[in-house]
Structures are given as structure tokens and as C-alpha cells.
Design a protein around this motif. Sequence first.
Motif, PDB file in Angstrom:
ATOM      1  N   VAL A  51      -3.089   3.539  -2.550  1.00 11.97           N
ATOM      2  CA  VAL A  51      -3.283   2.610  -3.661  1.00 11.97           C
ATOM      3  C   VAL A  51      -2.380   1.403  -3.426  1.00 11.97           C
ATOM      4  CG1 VAL A  51      -3.871   4.366  -5.369  1.00 11.97           C
ATOM      5  CG2 VAL A  51      -1.497   3.659  -5.118  1.00 11.97           C
ATOM      6  N   ALA A  52      -2.842   0.280  -3.942  1.00 10.43           N
ATOM      7  CA  ALA A  52      -1.976  -0.901  -3.930  1.00 10.43           C
ATOM      8  C   ALA A  52      -1.021  -0.775  -5.111  1.00 10.43           C
ATOM      9  CB  ALA A  52      -2.813  -2.163  -4.051  1.00 10.43           C
ATOM     10  N   PHE A  53       0.240  -1.156  -4.896  1.00 13.05           N
ATOM     11  CA  PHE A  53       1.260  -0.983  -5.932  1.00 13.05           C
ATOM     12  C   PHE A  53       2.046  -2.281  -6.078  1.00 13.05           C
ATOM     13  CE2 PHE A  53       4.984   0.516  -8.089  1.00 13.05           C
ATOM     14  CZ  PHE A  53       4.537   1.589  -8.838  1.00 13.05           C
ATOM     15  N   TYR A 105       1.879  10.079  -3.042  1.00 17.11           N
ATOM     16  CA  TYR A 105       1.210  10.188  -4.341  1.00 17.11           C
ATOM     17  C   TYR A 105       1.793   9.178  -5.324  1.00 17.11           C
ATOM     18  CZ  TYR A 105      -0.169  11.816  -8.908  1.00 17.11           C
ATOM     19  OH  TYR A 105      -0.661  11.851 -10.183  1.00 17.11           O
ATOM     20  N   VAL A 106       0.909   8.486  -6.014  1.00 18.14           N
ATOM     21  CA  VAL A 106       1.327   7.538  -7.046  1.00 18.14           C
ATOM     22  C   VAL A 106       0.866   8.089  -8.395  1.00 18.14           C
ATOM     23  CG1 VAL A 106       1.028   5.201  -7.950  1.00 18.14           C
ATOM     24  CG2 VAL A 106       1.250   5.558  -5.482  1.00 18.14           C
ATOM     25  N   ASN A 107       1.822   8.312  -9.281  1.00 17.68           N
ATOM     26  CA  ASN A 107       1.509   8.894 -10.593  1.00 17.68           C
ATOM     27  C   ASN A 107       0.330   8.184 -11.251  1.00 17.68           C
ATOM     28  OD1 ASN A 107       4.373   9.369  -9.960  1.00 17.68           O
ATOM     29  ND2 ASN A 107       4.298  10.573 -11.824  1.00 17.68           N
ATOM     30  N   GLY A 108      -0.612   8.995 -11.731  1.00 12.71           N
ATOM     31  CA  GLY A 108      -1.706   8.446 -12.526  1.00 12.71           C
ATOM     32  C   GLY A 108      -2.866   7.889 -11.732  1.00 12.71           C
ATOM     33  N   THR A 109      -2.796   7.981 -10.399  1.00 11.71           N
ATOM     34  CA  THR A 109      -3.904   7.439  -9.600  1.00 11.71           C
ATOM     35  C   THR A 109      -4.710   8.578  -8.972  1.00 11.71           C
ATOM     36  OG1 THR A 109      -2.594   7.239  -7.572  1.00 11.71           O
ATOM     37  CG2 THR A 109      -2.589   5.356  -9.098  1.00 11.71           C
ATOM     38  N   GLU A 110      -5.882   8.206  -8.424  1.00 15.34           N
ATOM     39  CA  GLU A 110      -6.791   9.229  -7.902  1.00 15.34           C
ATOM     40  C   GLU A 110      -7.158   9.022  -6.444  1.00 15.34           C
ATOM     41  OE1 GLU A 110     -10.097   8.955 -10.588  1.00 15.34           O
ATOM     42  OE2 GLU A 110      -8.984   9.870 -12.250  1.00 15.34           O
ATOM     43  N   THR A 111      -6.714   7.916  -5.856  1.00 11.86           N
ATOM     44  CA  THR A 111      -7.101   7.609  -4.482  1.00 11.86           C
ATOM     45  C   THR A 111      -5.852   7.353  -3.645  1.00 11.86           C
ATOM     46  OG1 THR A 111      -7.303   5.261  -5.039  1.00 11.86           O
ATOM     47  CG2 THR A 111      -9.307   6.597  -5.177  1.00 11.86           C
ATOM     48  N   CYS A 120      -8.611  -1.040  -1.008  1.00 12.36           N
ATOM     49  CA  CYS A 120      -8.131  -0.268  -2.159  1.00 12.36           C
ATOM     50  C   CYS A 120      -9.085  -0.393  -3.343  1.00 12.36           C
ATOM     51  CB  CYS A 120      -6.755  -0.759  -2.598  1.00 12.36           C
ATOM     52  SG  CYS A 120      -5.478  -0.425  -1.389  1.00 12.36           S
ATOM     53  N   VAL A 121      -9.157   0.689  -4.125  1.00 16.45           N
ATOM     54  CA  VAL A 121      -9.963   0.658  -5.351  1.00 16.45           C
ATOM     55  C   VAL A 121      -9.093   0.860  -6.589  1.00 16.45           C
ATOM     56  CG1 VAL A 121     -12.109   1.361  -4.232  1.00 16.45           C
ATOM     57  CG2 VAL A 121     -10.552   3.114  -5.121  1.00 16.45           C
ATOM     58  N   GLU A 122      -7.779   1.031  -6.384  1.00 14.66           N
ATOM     59  CA  GLU A 122      -6.859   1.142  -7.520  1.00 14.66           C
ATOM     60  C   GLU A 122      -5.619   0.277  -7.250  1.00 14.66           C
ATOM     61  OE1 GLU A 122      -6.700   5.345  -9.558  1.00 14.66           O
ATOM     62  OE2 GLU A 122      -6.703   5.595  -7.387  1.00 14.66           O
ATOM     63  N   LEU A 123      -5.155  -0.347  -8.318  1.00  8.86           N
ATOM     64  CA  LEU A 123      -3.891  -1.098  -8.283  1.00  8.86           C
ATOM     65  C   LEU A 123      -2.976  -0.474  -9.331  1.00  8.86           C
ATOM     66  CD1 LEU A 123      -2.067  -3.478  -7.456  1.00  8.86           C
ATOM     67  CD2 LEU A 123      -3.264  -4.869  -9.163  1.00  8.86           C
ATOM     68  N   ALA A 124      -1.803  -0.036  -8.923  1.00 12.50           N
ATOM     69  CA  ALA A 124      -0.865   0.617  -9.840  1.00 12.50           C
ATOM     70  C   ALA A 124       0.420  -0.197  -9.939  1.00 12.50           C
ATOM     71  CB  ALA A 124      -0.560   2.037  -9.353  1.00 12.50           C
ATOM     72  N   LEU A 166       0.865  -1.170   0.000  1.00 13.88           N
ATOM     73  CA  LEU A 166       0.000   0.000   0.000  1.00 13.88           C
ATOM     74  C   LEU A 166       0.902   1.220   0.000  1.00 13.88           C
ATOM     75  CD1 LEU A 166      -2.874  -0.782   2.528  1.00 13.88           C
ATOM     76  CD2 LEU A 166      -2.603  -1.447   0.135  1.00 13.88           C
ATOM     77  N   ARG A 167       0.686   2.108  -0.951  1.00 11.56           N
ATOM     78  CA  ARG A 167       1.474   3.350  -1.003  1.00 11.56           C
ATOM     79  C   ARG A 167       0.599   4.512  -0.570  1.00 11.56           C
ATOM     80  NH1 ARG A 167       5.794   3.789  -5.938  1.00 11.56           N
ATOM     81  NH2 ARG A 167       6.865   1.798  -5.625  1.00 11.56           N
ATOM     82  N   TYR A 168       1.093   5.261   0.412  1.00 15.11           N
ATOM     83  CA  TYR A 168       0.336   6.386   0.955  1.00 15.11           C
ATOM     84  C   TYR A 168       0.788   7.716   0.354  1.00 15.11           C
ATOM     85  CZ  TYR A 168      -1.677   3.163   4.306  1.00 15.11           C
ATOM     86  OH  TYR A 168      -2.368   2.123   4.866  1.00 15.11           O
TER      87      TYR A 168
END
Length: 146
Positions: free
Chosen positions: A76-78, A67-73, A110-114, A63-65
Amino acid sequence: MIIVCNSVEDAGWLSMRQALWPEGTQAEHIEEMMVLLADSKRYGQFIALDKHSEPAGFIEAALRYDYVNGTETSPVAFIEGIYVKPNCRSQGFARQLVDAVVRWARAQGCVELASDTQLENVVSQDVHKALGFVETERVVYFRKCL
Ligand SMILES: CC(C)(COP(=O)(O)OP(=O)(O)OC[C@H]1O[C@@H](n2cnc3c(N)ncnc32)[C@H](O)[C@@H]1OP(=O)(O)O)[C@@H](O)C(=O)NCCC(=O)NCCS
């Protein structure tokens, strides 16, 4: 079959990690693996076993807390790393491993996986697209010595 990594001694985890990230020493790998194992809410790692129950590949996610490029939440799981042994490729192991991370990430809320990969790793880019990822950004990193 997919199994959860529960120990640094789990089938092939260390050797596959060394194959993916050869720059790290064995001691450094073990230290990192122990950090991952100590926090199962933040880190998820899985091994794919072949039909003979031999390790075929592994995946690590976090889990990244930040900012992850290209995500909105957030978080996100990375996908921090994914590796399938050369003789086991193109048999669906990466798909199984990513599916395991998707289930783990949903369970963490999570609702996004990057994910990311190097510009020259065209195979990885194609695999990501085949697994339902869409490309978001291309970035160049810089460094200035201080
Ligand atoms: C990237 C990697 C993990 C893929 O593993 P894999 O087990 O061969 O992938 P899968 O068999 O599960 O394939 C998943 C999808 O990608 C596609 N795919 C697999 N290999 C491909 C290739 N070489 N070129 C294009 N597409 C490919 C498959 O067709 C499949 O899609 P489908 O189910 O719609 O047919 C593996 O090649 C690898 O370990 N590479 C070295 C490490 C690496 O680069 N990791 C990623 C960066 S950290």
C-alpha cells in the motif's frame, strides 16, 4: 503548483522537513532524503509552491510491504508525512499534495493509500476525513526494554 522533489536542495524541502520532524539533525534529514531520492519506485515526495513559486508545503509517501493496519492489499502507499507552512494553511495545499501522491501511488499499481496521525492531532484527523480517508483503527504502541 506541485513539483517532484529531485534534489536535497529543492525549494524548502529540508526546512519544511525540519519543521515537521524537529527531532532529527540536519545531517540525518539529508541522509534520509538521499535514501528517498535513490528509489523513486518506492518513495514519492512532492512540494507545493504558492502563487509566487515559494514553497508552501511538502508530502512524502512510501510503498509499504509490511502489514499496514486497516488495509487489505500489499504493497500500500503510505503518507509518511505531510506539512503545510502555517501561513499557507486552509488554502488547499494539502489537498493538492495528497492528489499528487494518489497519482504517484496509482502509477506504482497501488489500490489503497493509508496514513496515520497522532491521537491528539485532531486537525490532521479532520483534514484526512475531508480528503476522503476513513478511519480504520486506533492503536497504542508499547515498548519493553530488553
Ligand atoms: C494537516 C495540514 C497538512 C493541512 O494542510 P492544509 O493545506 O491547511 O489543508 P487544505 O487547505 O488542503 O485542506 C484540506 C481539507 O481539510 C479541511 N481542513 C483544513 N484545515 C482544517 C482544520 N483546521 N480543521 C478542519 N478541517 C480542515 C479543509 O476544509 C479541506 O477540505 P475541503 O476542501 O473539503 O474544504 C496542515 O494543517 C499542517 O501542516 N499541520 C501540521 C503538520 C501535521 O499535523 N501534519 C499531519 C500529520 S503528519
